[in-house]
Design a protein around this motif. Sequence first.
Motif, PDB file in Angstrom:
ATOM      1  N   UNK A   1       0.821  -1.214   0.000  1.00 12.42           N
ATOM      2  CA  UNK A   1       0.000   0.000   0.000  1.00 12.42           C
ATOM      3  C   UNK A   1       0.856   1.266   0.000  1.00 12.42           C
ATOM      4  N   UNK A   2       1.994   1.235   0.705  1.00 12.36           N
ATOM      5  CA  UNK A   2       2.789   2.460   0.826  1.00 12.36           C
ATOM      6  C   UNK A   2       3.433   2.857  -0.502  1.00 12.36           C
ATOM      7  N   UNK A   3       3.552   1.914  -1.456  1.00 10.84           N
ATOM      8  CA  UNK A   3       4.171   2.221  -2.747  1.00 10.84           C
ATOM      9  C   UNK A   3       3.157   2.662  -3.801  1.00 10.84           C
ATOM     10  N   UNK A   4       1.888   2.629  -3.475  1.00 11.62           N
ATOM     11  CA  UNK A   4       0.873   2.935  -4.482  1.00 11.62           C
ATOM     12  C   UNK A   4       0.968   4.365  -5.036  1.00 11.62           C
ATOM     13  N   UNK A   5       1.199   5.392  -4.197  1.00  6.66           N
ATOM     14  CA  UNK A   5       1.342   6.748  -4.766  1.00  6.66           C
ATOM     15  C   UNK A   5       2.496   6.848  -5.758  1.00  6.66           C
ATOM     16  N   UNK A   6       3.612   6.197  -5.447  1.00 15.58           N
ATOM     17  CA  UNK A   6       4.765   6.222  -6.355  1.00 15.58           C
ATOM     18  C   UNK A   6       4.451   5.481  -7.644  1.00 15.58           C
ATOM     19  N   UNK A   7       3.846   4.307  -7.519  1.00 20.33           N
ATOM     20  CA  UNK A   7       3.485   3.520  -8.698  1.00 20.33           C
ATOM     21  C   UNK A   7       2.495   4.288  -9.568  1.00 20.33           C
ATOM     22  N   UNK A  10       4.245   7.032 -11.545  1.00 18.91           N
ATOM     23  CA  UNK A  10       5.002   6.486 -12.675  1.00 18.91           C
ATOM     24  C   UNK A  10       4.067   6.182 -13.844  1.00 18.91           C
ATOM     25  N   UNK A  11       2.919   5.581 -13.549  1.00 16.35           N
ATOM     26  CA  UNK A  11       1.958   5.230 -14.602  1.00 16.35           C
ATOM     27  C   UNK A  11       1.392   6.488 -15.251  1.00 16.35           C
ATOM     28  N   UNK A  12       0.901   7.423 -14.433  1.00 21.04           N
ATOM     29  CA  UNK A  12       0.332   8.657 -14.968  1.00 21.04           C
ATOM     30  C   UNK A  12       1.392   9.468 -15.713  1.00 21.04           C
ATOM     31  N   UNK A  13       2.592   9.552 -15.135  1.00 22.50           N
ATOM     32  CA  UNK A  13       3.670  10.303 -15.764  1.00 22.50           C
ATOM     33  C   UNK A  13       4.099   9.691 -17.091  1.00 22.50           C
TER      34      UNK A  13
END
Length: 260
Positions: A1-7, A10-13
Amino acid sequence: MEHRPTFLFVILGGFFVANALVAEFIGVKIFALEDTMGWERFNFNLFGQSGALQFSAGVLLWPIVFVMTDVINEYYGKRGIRLLSFLAVGLITYAFFMIFAAIQLSPADWWVGQNVNKGVPDMQDAFSVILGQGLLIIVGSLAAFLIAQLVDVMSFHQIKEATGEKMIWLRATGSTLISQLVDSFVVLAIAFKFGPELVGNVEPWSWSQLLAVGTVQYAYKFMMAIVLTPLIYLAHYLIDNYLGQERAAAMKARAGSWDN
């Protein structure tokens, strides 16, 4: 869960940069809207210019780029979208340098004429013309993109500061309409008006031609910004569920700060 904002970033970017890059390369094609749709030509008269409604193929993707800008802006703030904007400009510039280098390579004899039967007598000429866009167009497009992105970010946060968390459609669509107005005319002014006047070897557009083409393209972007507004709400719904309501709210609050 803690990596979801980073992931998610990356996807949106990645999608944001890919759309910006593709839009630059397909932008060399000019298409007639009525002929594409199978309609009778409107034969409009605007600022003394008449004819079919003509667009750069790049306009098909730019509305998506600006919608993506607002979605990323909502969750990652000015720093996030500014990082992606400069990254996109850097990668587009790099890509054009690589293409110009490829154009200079001596073509194989058999490759030059391999598509004669398909109406392409010289593949090297076709490759050079399609991919080797004029420097003024490149400079104008990159300048317009970067300026429009910065305008979008500023207007987005000003509207959000005034309305709070309410009226998502206003800050998303409003900032897009403002930024795309800048984008529509800056690229044309640099590439076809002021640039040719400075270089001196290309006939510059008249003001009436620039205003006519810019107005038609902005009208399209205006319409698409409104049509795509529901996607903003869908994106918010999907992202909030993916991140969790509490984390999503915290990210939005942080992103809304001018100091983030």
